[in-house]
Design a protein around this motif. Sequence first.
Motif, PDB file in Angstrom:
ATOM      1  N   ASP A  30      17.194 -37.543  11.845  1.00  0.00           N
ATOM      2  CA  ASP A  30      16.526 -36.733  12.874  1.00  0.00           C
ATOM      3  C   ASP A  30      16.950 -35.274  12.804  1.00  0.00           C
ATOM      4  N   GLU A  31      17.604 -34.902  11.707  1.00  0.00           N
ATOM      5  CA  GLU A  31      18.004 -33.509  11.513  1.00  0.00           C
ATOM      6  C   GLU A  31      17.021 -32.841  10.551  1.00  0.00           C
ATOM      7  N   PRO A  32      16.433 -31.719  10.921  1.00  0.00           N
ATOM      8  CA  PRO A  32      15.462 -31.058  10.041  1.00  0.00           C
ATOM      9  C   PRO A  32      16.009 -30.763   8.653  1.00  0.00           C
ATOM     10  N   ALA A  33      17.278 -30.343   8.577  1.00  0.00           N
ATOM     11  CA  ALA A  33      17.846 -30.007   7.266  1.00  0.00           C
ATOM     12  C   ALA A  33      17.890 -31.229   6.359  1.00  0.00           C
ATOM     13  N   ALA A  34      18.284 -32.382   6.910  1.00  0.00           N
ATOM     14  CA  ALA A  34      18.332 -33.609   6.108  1.00  0.00           C
ATOM     15  C   ALA A  34      16.938 -34.035   5.676  1.00  0.00           C
ATOM     16  N   ALA A  35      15.955 -33.897   6.572  1.00  0.00           N
ATOM     17  CA  ALA A  35      14.581 -34.260   6.229  1.00  0.00           C
ATOM     18  C   ALA A  35      14.029 -33.343   5.136  1.00  0.00           C
TER      19      ALA A  35
END
Length: 768
Positions: free
Chosen positions: A426-431
């Motif tokens: 749910d983290e934009p950076a990980a996505a």
Amino acid sequence: MSGRETAGDRLRPGGLAPAAVALAATVAVLIWLLLGAPGTLYLGYAGAPIAMLPAVLACRSIGSQVRLPPPVRSFWRQIQLACTFLLAGTVIALFRANNNTGMSPYVGVPMLAGVLLLMVAFLRLPIGERTPLGWCRALLDGATVAVASTLIFWYVVLDLAPAGTSLVARVAAAVLGVGGVLLLVVIGKAAAAPGAAVHPASLRLLTICPLADIAGTVLLLAGPDWSRLALSVLALPLVGVAVTVAALLQQRSLDAPGPAAGGVTGRSVFNLLPFVAVTATAILVISVSAQDLSARQRTVIIGAVLIAGFVVARQLLSLRENTVALRGIREQQAELERLALSDNLTGLPNRTKFGVALAERIDARQPATALLIDVDDFKMINDTLGPAAGDQLLYHVAQRLRQHCVPGELPARLGGDEFAVLLPVDEPAAAETAAARLLAALGEPFRVGDQQLLLHASAGIAVACGGETADEVQRNADIAMYAAKESGKASWVRFEPRMRQDMVHHARLASELHNAIIRGELRLLYQPVFDLVTGRVAGAEALVRWQHPTRGFVSPADFIPVAERSGLIVPLGAWVLREACAQLSRWRAEFGPDAIESVNVNVAVRQLRETGFVDEVAAVLSDHGLTSRNVILEVTESSVVDGWQVRDTLEALHEMGVHLALDDFGTGQSSLSLLRQFPVDVLKLDKSFVDGIASGADRGRLAVAAAVAQLAEHLQLKAVAEGIENEEQLDRLREMGYRYGQGYFMAKPLPAAECGALMSGAGRSFAA
């Protein structure tokens, strides 16, 4: 879920620490027993509260996990309450530490309360059909086991208790034992039920609780001194270990990439408990009747027992047949579900399965991100190589996604050349990192048959936020994916709320544009193209304008992209072509030789892809008495390199005699190579190269503008400069060799009547 989050979960109560404490306490008590129980009995009884306290804390931690479904959290909170009563019983047992026969009611009451609460917790789980018939069946099974266990405890276990044991102590132990047997039945049915809400391994592990209860109460009444002491001090620590490890397994299931395995679906030993109870009761009846009845009476009793035994055997055979049939039905159901939830071509989960998995993670409040991937220009590949090769390419794309997805990520094929990956983050950076990884994997060449193909894909990222449904998250990812395609393809875009507003605005504008075409709200303006040497009007470019009845003037920069995205550019372009040709026909009829020879019409790539576009142009020219020399179709460089369909259309138009103009020349990436492949007649220098050339300060623009003029001269092409805004630019362009130009300095886009006035002689020069 990231490793950092997983590690954090394991440090909290309900992780590994409570299980380690409970296990250490149990091992310490076992060592104390093996050493001969040295010192006071308090040392042995101290292990139970030490082991039960972590069990209470572990259940409390799991019961507060918001990522778990509400029924599961409720179950663990009830287990916590039951363990609290058991903890109270262990504390009382510690203060009354002894090795007496039976059980003190002070210890038995909280213990029995804990057992009953455990029973209630398991009864609230799905243990069978939630119908009156299902409840009656469960009640009869429980009653059978309860009556049988009561008889056995009353006639066998209590009789084996040493003389002098108080009746209260014996009854307390017996009641707790019967409760343990019933709890064993309830836990067994819950653990054997398919699709258990609680982690199945946790349910099976909690079976240790009733087993320890039954063994402990039997030995408390009928066991020798050492075994009675061993069970007195070890039973509750074992329960503590079972509860903490069960909580740990439930905690680990939150970090698992997929859903927990379902419950036991085959035969379960717990289903045999009612029959075991009947058999044990029959044996008890025979043993009792052998002592008090005559031979004839004993024969009748034995015959009745044999008949009951035959009935039990018959029921066992029926149970086996039902189990086999049920297993077959479940296997068929699993196969049907697999077929319904998987894609036939690639073997990946399909759109339905992806939506269900996404909805499950959202409902469980687990991190979830939808990554929507669409292969760029797949239609061109499919049309060129054929459907069979296209299907093979899609299969390879699916396998590439499967190989490069890390554990926890779920790839799926939604249909056509559209794929999706469910990311457990749910983290934009990980996505965004995952999107970059998968798009890079798809960017590697594919081998299809004897050909090696290089393709790219565009992706949209949508992180699931609170309150959003699975459909909304997928819709957001779809919006972001189209934004990625509009930004140049072969890239990813993360969804932002403003994108939805833009999409709604575009959809509303597209609907209004559709109505505008029908209602005649559109009109054409004509920007004259001048001969820079004579100052006469040499042509005119048709430009569409929209006067909305309520919005007022709508800029082409707003509605043309909407028309291209919605497909309305085809009927809009057809209207512009027909209206411009009709106007040219009227000018030629009114002004004769003084009228311009041709009119310029902009054509979108979507129109060039239409198979009947060439015939449409021919029909329009014929309907208005024009020839192919009377229209110039302006196309952009990006249109020319769109694919073989566009190339064939342009070649057919050129062979028909229609002049083709390359608009915005110089702004593309392959302008010079296009001049060898594209049947161009007119080069229109982009306005960006005209700006600033008057002063000569921008030597780069000046050089490009001069080179285009020389190139057009050597290739015998007509060069037109766009965006002339002052006399200095006009003079410099004329010096470079440009014969034709257009811009606000000479004339802005004009209505047909004013443009006709320029042709008729009024205002033939720029200075007019």
